[in-house]
Design a protein around this motif. Structure first.
Motif, PDB file in Angstrom:
ATOM      1  N   SER A  96      51.099  47.811  14.414  1.00  0.00           N
ATOM      2  CA  SER A  96      49.644  47.713  14.532  1.00  0.00           C
ATOM      3  C   SER A  96      49.232  47.561  15.992  1.00  0.00           C
ATOM      4  O   SER A  96      49.952  46.988  16.809  1.00  0.00           O
ATOM      5  N   ILE A  97      48.056  48.082  16.307  1.00  0.00           N
ATOM      6  CA  ILE A  97      47.566  48.090  17.668  1.00  0.00           C
ATOM      7  C   ILE A  97      47.351  46.662  18.164  1.00  0.00           C
ATOM      8  O   ILE A  97      46.930  45.785  17.417  1.00  0.00           O
ATOM      9  N   GLN A  98      47.647  46.431  19.434  1.00  0.00           N
ATOM     10  CA  GLN A  98      47.405  45.137  20.059  1.00  0.00           C
ATOM     11  C   GLN A  98      46.066  45.183  20.793  1.00  0.00           C
ATOM     12  O   GLN A  98      45.825  46.083  21.598  1.00  0.00           O
ATOM     13  N   ILE A  99      45.215  44.214  20.490  1.00  0.00           N
ATOM     14  CA  ILE A  99      43.892  44.146  21.093  1.00  0.00           C
ATOM     15  C   ILE A  99      43.796  42.863  21.909  1.00  0.00           C
ATOM     16  O   ILE A  99      44.039  41.773  21.401  1.00  0.00           O
ATOM     17  N   VAL A 100      43.454  43.007  23.170  1.00  0.00           N
ATOM     18  CA  VAL A 100      43.366  41.855  24.072  1.00  0.00           C
ATOM     19  C   VAL A 100      41.897  41.457  24.220  1.00  0.00           C
ATOM     20  O   VAL A 100      41.054  42.283  24.596  1.00  0.00           O
ATOM     21  N   GLU A 101      41.619  40.197  23.928  1.00  0.00           N
ATOM     22  CA  GLU A 101      40.297  39.629  24.206  1.00  0.00           C
ATOM     23  C   GLU A 101      40.416  38.912  25.543  1.00  0.00           C
ATOM     24  O   GLU A 101      40.968  37.812  25.644  1.00  0.00           O
ATOM     25  N   ARG A 102      39.938  39.566  26.574  1.00  0.00           N
ATOM     26  CA  ARG A 102      40.169  39.099  27.939  1.00  0.00           C
ATOM     27  C   ARG A 102      39.449  37.775  28.212  1.00  0.00           C
ATOM     28  O   ARG A 102      38.302  37.572  27.815  1.00  0.00           O
ATOM     29  N   GLY A 103      40.162  36.869  28.901  1.00  0.00           N
ATOM     30  CA  GLY A 103      39.591  35.602  29.325  1.00  0.00           C
ATOM     31  C   GLY A 103      39.399  34.588  28.225  1.00  0.00           C
ATOM     32  O   GLY A 103      38.807  33.534  28.460  1.00  0.00           O
ATOM     33  N   ALA A 104      39.890  34.860  27.026  1.00  0.00           N
ATOM     34  CA  ALA A 104      39.680  33.941  25.903  1.00  0.00           C
ATOM     35  C   ALA A 104      40.974  33.235  25.542  1.00  0.00           C
ATOM     36  O   ALA A 104      42.069  33.792  25.700  1.00  0.00           O
ATOM     37  N   ALA A 105      40.861  32.005  25.071  1.00  0.00           N
ATOM     38  CA  ALA A 105      41.998  31.242  24.555  1.00  0.00           C
ATOM     39  C   ALA A 105      41.642  30.806  23.139  1.00  0.00           C
ATOM     40  O   ALA A 105      41.007  29.778  22.933  1.00  0.00           O
ATOM     41  N   VAL A 106      42.036  31.615  22.179  1.00  0.00           N
ATOM     42  CA  VAL A 106      41.674  31.393  20.783  1.00  0.00           C
ATOM     43  C   VAL A 106      42.883  30.798  20.061  1.00  0.00           C
ATOM     44  O   VAL A 106      44.003  31.289  20.228  1.00  0.00           O
ATOM     45  N   PRO A 107      42.687  29.741  19.265  1.00  0.00           N
ATOM     46  CA  PRO A 107      43.828  29.136  18.555  1.00  0.00           C
ATOM     47  C   PRO A 107      44.622  30.184  17.782  1.00  0.00           C
ATOM     48  O   PRO A 107      44.053  31.066  17.140  1.00  0.00           O
TER      49      PRO A 107
END
Length: 450
Positions: free
Chosen positions: A413-424
């Protein structure tokens, strides 16, 4: 509002994949009568969120063990090839799948499927120890159905003869996993899903339909590995339609062209030609390029390219770039592309050649891979995952310096980066695509997944 801490907590790739008993690991090793080590990889790869244990780390862990110690997995093949390096670490080494009755003796052949079926019981005790939602991989058969084997492939060394599982056995195992709480499945491990029961449409329909019937509320049903020769055949077109109809969207059928260079193809008995690959890609696109309810294509091909094979020249890379450009220009879709260096796995024809003069990729692999990333992979990502597409059912699994990494459960599955976020870690959400890069795409959270 996106959370953008100045120093986000970093994920630890050394301890990411841990059961609920991780904190008791030392005591469990001391108390256990039997310690089974499953280690190694047959295909070289780099994983973002986990790192394979090194021999030194395994030896340190085993220093705590008082019981008998057994080795399973690809590392066992290397242990047999270099016995002095592993001397004293293990009481027995197993190169294949085993059963409880085989554990105390080293084995060089896989346990029969009928015996494994007789010994199989509830999976509840295993699944309950996992702190994450697992995806279960079910094997359909062993061995390779090709008449000629690729020189670098380790499958004939592992299983020289083809052995198929019965349809009922596969469906029953899925049902047992489902009863234990598993909702995500991949029919993988075998060399080619399309070649199950020698490309038997009825058997493949029975497996897929049986799993759907016995596991009515499954979330993921994907496949792995597809021989382009099988996919390019007329029956391959029909099987691709079955996969698209019965499986869940976002599915991938990885196919090995290995090289577009005719000289490399001939030198290494690679039976797939660029013409066969194109026909296979067309069959999969015809069956699965339409998008499912969540907005993702139902089934797309994946491509495997291998550098470092005998016969490689600088022209090999040019041939690969031209071959990929032809697929791109034809307007076809591909899910992902895996580019790696060849590894001489023990007991393969490639290993039997011994030390060879370094091929051009020994020096240029990084730049050649970057060429493919930028001229092929990124444009294809833009085509499959256009800006503004909402990708559902993602979970956060890694926090790095660049932000939080998200992905769906499933095949590649594709990897999606949410830039600048630190999500649990373990958070579920839908993300909207905002940008593209080689190997990954970027996104922003849309809403919590239902």
């Amino acid at each position: 509002m996106v959370n953008r801490p100045s120093n986000p907590p970093q994920s630890d790739p050394l301890t990411y994949s841990a059961t609920l008993n991780r904190d008791n690991a030392i005591q469990l090793l001391r108390d256990a009568e039997v310690v089974v080590v499953v280690a190694g990889d047959a295909v070289p790869s780099v994983h973002l969120h986990a790192v394979n244990g090194s021999l030194e780390e395994i030896a340190r862990a085993l220093a705590c063990a008082r019981g008998r110690r057994y080795l399973l997995g690809p590392l066992s093949t290397y242990a047999l090839a270099s016995p002095s390096q592993y001397a004293g670490l293990f009481d027995a080494v197993h190169t294949h799948t085993i059963t409880a009755g085989d554990l105390h003796l080293g084995s060089r052949h896989p346990a029969g499927y009928a015996q494994m079926q007789r010994e199989r019981d509830s999976f509840a005790g295993l699944v309950e120890q996992m702190s994450w939602r697992p995806i279960a991989e079910l094997e359909l058969y062993r061995g390779c159905t090709r008449r000629k084997f690729c020189d670098f492939c380790n499958e004939p060394a592992k299983s020289p003869l083809v052995a198929f599982r019965e349809v009922e056995d596969v469906v029953e195992e899925a049902a047992q996993l489902y009863a234990a709480g598993v909702r995500n499945f991949r029919l993988g491990q075998q060399t080619c899903f399309f070649s199950y029961r020698n490309r038997n449409e009825d058997a493949i329909r029975a497996v897929l339909g049986g799993i759907r019937e016995r596991c009515p509320e499954l979330e993921v049903l994907h496949i792995d590995n597809a021989d382009p020769l099988a996919v390019a055949a007329p029956v391959g077109r029909r099987i691709a339609k079955l996969v698209a109809d019965y499986c869940t969207e976002g599915n991938c059928a990885p196919m090995g062209i290995e090289s577009f260079d005719p000289a490399v193809i001939e030198r290494n008995t690679l039976t797939c030609t660029p013409e066969i690959l194109t026909r296979a890609i067309e069959h999969v696109n015809e069956a699965g390029a339409d998008r499912g309810p969540g907005g993702l294509p139902k089934l797309l091909p994946g491509l495997n390219l291998v550098y470092g094979l005998p016969g490689e020249t600088h022209g090999t890379h040019v041939a690969n770039l031209r071959g990929l450009a032809g697929i791109l220009d034809a307007g076809l879709l591909c899910h992902r592309t895996n580019v790696r260096l060849a590894r001489a796995f023990p007991d393969t024809p490639l290993a039997a050649l011994g030390e060879l003069a370094p091929p051009p990729s020994a020096e240029h692999f990084a730049s050649w891979k970057a060429d493919i990333d930028h001229t092929w992979d990124r444009p294809m990502k833009e085509r499959v995952y256009p800006t503004g597409l909402r990708v559902p059912g993602l979970h956060s699994y890694f926090i790095g310096r660049g932000g939080t990494w998200w992905r769906r459960l499933g095949s590649y599955s594709i990897q999606i980066v949410e830039r600048g976020a630190a999500v649990p870690l373990g958070t579920t959400a839908d993300l909207v695509v905002t940008g593209h890069a080689p190997r990954v795409i970027y996104g922003e959270r849309h809403a919590a997944a239902a």
